[in-house]
Design a protein around this motif. Sequence first.
Motif, PDB file in Angstrom:
ATOM      1  N   ARG A 286       0.807  -1.194  -0.135  1.00 42.28           N
ATOM      2  CA  ARG A 286       0.226  -0.026   0.013  1.00 42.28           C
ATOM      3  C   ARG A 286       0.953   1.341  -0.200  1.00 42.28           C
ATOM      4  NH1 ARG A 286      -3.990  -2.922   3.152  1.00 42.28           N
ATOM      5  NH2 ARG A 286      -5.849  -3.005   1.594  1.00 42.28           N
ATOM      6  N   LEU A 287       1.849   1.107   0.787  1.00 43.63           N
ATOM      7  CA  LEU A 287       2.844   2.343   0.860  1.00 43.63           C
ATOM      8  C   LEU A 287       3.650   2.741  -0.582  1.00 43.63           C
ATOM      9  CD1 LEU A 287       4.477   4.665   2.215  1.00 43.63           C
ATOM     10  CD2 LEU A 287       5.765   3.123   3.112  1.00 43.63           C
ATOM     11  N   THR A 288       4.188   1.656  -1.160  1.00 37.18           N
ATOM     12  CA  THR A 288       4.553   1.690  -2.417  1.00 37.18           C
ATOM     13  C   THR A 288       3.490   2.490  -3.464  1.00 37.18           C
ATOM     14  OG1 THR A 288       5.746  -0.386  -1.984  1.00 37.18           O
ATOM     15  CG2 THR A 288       5.656   0.534  -4.330  1.00 37.18           C
ATOM     16  N   ARG A 289       2.300   1.851  -3.401  1.00 36.45           N
ATOM     17  CA  ARG A 289       1.226   2.613  -4.280  1.00 36.45           C
ATOM     18  C   ARG A 289       1.259   3.871  -4.033  1.00 36.45           C
ATOM     19  NH1 ARG A 289      -3.052  -2.488  -4.071  1.00 36.45           N
ATOM     20  NH2 ARG A 289      -2.262  -3.739  -5.436  1.00 36.45           N
ATOM     21  N   GLN A 290       1.355   4.271  -2.829  1.00 35.15           N
ATOM     22  CA  GLN A 290       1.106   5.673  -2.586  1.00 35.15           C
ATOM     23  C   GLN A 290       2.049   6.724  -3.014  1.00 35.15           C
ATOM     24  OE1 GLN A 290       1.219   6.456   1.723  1.00 35.15           O
ATOM     25  NE2 GLN A 290       0.898   8.670   1.571  1.00 35.15           N
ATOM     26  N   ILE A 291       3.332   6.190  -3.024  1.00 38.05           N
ATOM     27  CA  ILE A 291       4.291   6.878  -3.487  1.00 38.05           C
ATOM     28  C   ILE A 291       4.446   6.926  -4.851  1.00 38.05           C
ATOM     29  CG2 ILE A 291       6.994   6.683  -3.864  1.00 38.05           C
ATOM     30  CD1 ILE A 291       7.323   5.109  -1.095  1.00 38.05           C
ATOM     31  N   VAL A 292       4.065   5.715  -5.789  1.00 42.20           N
ATOM     32  CA  VAL A 292       4.052   5.854  -7.172  1.00 42.20           C
ATOM     33  C   VAL A 292       2.890   6.614  -7.510  1.00 42.20           C
ATOM     34  CG1 VAL A 292       3.424   4.332  -9.216  1.00 42.20           C
ATOM     35  CG2 VAL A 292       5.113   3.596  -7.334  1.00 42.20           C
ATOM     36  N   GLN A 293       1.707   7.012  -6.767  1.00 42.15           N
ATOM     37  CA  GLN A 293       0.558   7.614  -7.047  1.00 42.15           C
ATOM     38  C   GLN A 293       0.915   9.212  -7.027  1.00 42.15           C
ATOM     39  OE1 GLN A 293      -2.550   6.163  -5.243  1.00 42.15           O
ATOM     40  NE2 GLN A 293      -2.391   4.031  -6.356  1.00 42.15           N
ATOM     41  N   ALA A 294       2.049   9.637  -6.239  1.00 43.71           N
ATOM     42  CA  ALA A 294       2.351  11.104  -5.998  1.00 43.71           C
ATOM     43  C   ALA A 294       2.579  11.745  -7.063  1.00 43.71           C
ATOM     44  CB  ALA A 294       3.522  10.931  -5.137  1.00 43.71           C
ATOM     45  N   PRO A 295       2.396  13.208  -7.384  1.00 40.51           N
ATOM     46  CA  PRO A 295       2.452  13.835  -8.587  1.00 40.51           C
ATOM     47  C   PRO A 295       3.831  13.714  -9.352  1.00 40.51           C
ATOM     48  CG  PRO A 295       1.444  15.228  -6.774  1.00 40.51           C
ATOM     49  CD  PRO A 295       1.963  13.830  -6.215  1.00 40.51           C
TER      50      PRO A 295
END
Length: 553
Positions: free
Chosen positions: A428-437
């Motif tokens: 989940r944390l990895t997905r959060q980083i990858v979805q950052a602007p």
Amino acid sequence: MPSATDTYDYIIVGAGPAGSLLANRLSASPAVRVLLLEAGGEDNYPWIHIPVGYLYCIGNPRTDWCFQTEAQPGLHGRRLSYPRGKVLGGCSSINGMIYMRGQARDYDLWAAQGNPGWGWDQVLPLFRKSENHFGGNSPAHGGDGEWRVERQRYHWPILDAFRDAAEQCGIAKVDDFNTGDNQGCGYFQVNQRNGVRWNSAKAFLRPILKRPNLTVLTKVTVDRLRFEQGRVVGLEADWLGAKRVFNARREVVLCAGAIGSPTIMQRSGLGPRSLLERLGIAVRRDMPEVGGNLQDHLQLRLIYQVTRVRTLNQVAGSVWGKMGMGLRYLYDRSGPLAMAPSQLGAFVKSDASQPSANLQYHVQPLSLERFGEPLHSFPAFTASVCNLRPLSRGSVRIQAAAPEQAPSIDPNYLSHPQDLHVAAQAIRLTRQIVQAPALARFAPVEYLPGAQLQTDEQLQEAAGAIGTTIFHPVGTCRMGSDPSAVVDAQLRVHGVAGLRIADASIMPQITSGNTCTPTLMIAEKAAQMILHAHNWQAPNAVGQPREVETAVG
């Protein structure tokens, strides 16, 4: 050439990071006679020294023992390749070259568990002693040692963007992971010299091979230890096709690693009684934890397809690209061939309750199904994340009394519920980083494990499907003062005179990061303890060894 009756003060088994350093330090006094034995061969394979050549060393029987794990229930019944170095320099000849100490908390915890002298304040000078840091001497780093540490020589825009994205998610940019607190995101420092791999054989053995009191033998398979009146006095081995006996006046020191050291112990009758009796090995000492407590970092390799940016998949995917890589490396030892496998790293907490960072990222400008297979044809990057403090424990067990039989390696990945919980958090944390602007302009799309997987149960199942070792086995000859521990704080095997262990197998808990440099520190500390215990005198201030009268020990 040594004879069968030759006797040495110290016999060191294993010429990997620990054994190479220990041989250097012990042989610094001309009064000390040292024998270093390596089961593998010379480190003269060209791909060892070109940094990207790890792709051709892992899984290659010339440089890797090519072990496999037992089928792992937590990984959907998969067996994993389990690389271990099979040359001088050991795993430092085939690893990712990352210079990483871990966290101060790791070592303070070791000390608090009954291992005096192993706290961060005590081990920091040992890290600095062997270090040859590009920044020179400082309170955090050493500049006069042999273990070369440099900045990486090539950057990728996709990695810069990932670092920006991590910052947008609250993960601060840092320049140095090795000051005791590695939380943050930055570029790894690496063990290279001018774009060439710097292994422990180059650092610690090459400069001293002419010492008359040091003998280094390769392709020596150690069978078992030899005992007289309960004391280890040498070992039996196969060398050049013949059975040999090597004698030790003072000590045998096992530096064969978390796989090799416990298997030598077990073949010698030091191990779990039930295992030894089943294999017909006489039990010299029932030591249930020899080969137990196996810990490793399981990496979850999340892969993202991208657009409008080049990755190594494309650069290395054409003849012209490969030619360009080769020419650039020949010109100035830079470009993709000078790459460490993982260039960008991050350390972060999986949740606020963690006392320090418990996840580590290795971010790579490439993707492939598994090591040893071709790169993907599409542009992509890999965000590999591992739980730094797994609670799952496994084992290493011999399967026969003969050393030719590979051991049973059972890391028991994801067997602890907390490890499954952390795995889901990591995805989940990895997905959060990858979805950052910062990454949006590259339109990342999750290739593995797949964005459709959302629930805890689905993510835990996905972790079992994509998880693989990041090659950090430790703990199989645990240090401690309790009755079950294998070695004491002086690294002496409990109840067995004349025998020490000085490698990653003695770690009570795995360190919070890559394990090569902590292993060097363990050997540095072992050298000091051995020299002190036997009244040998270390080199003086100008580096000249001084001979002193020896004491019986």
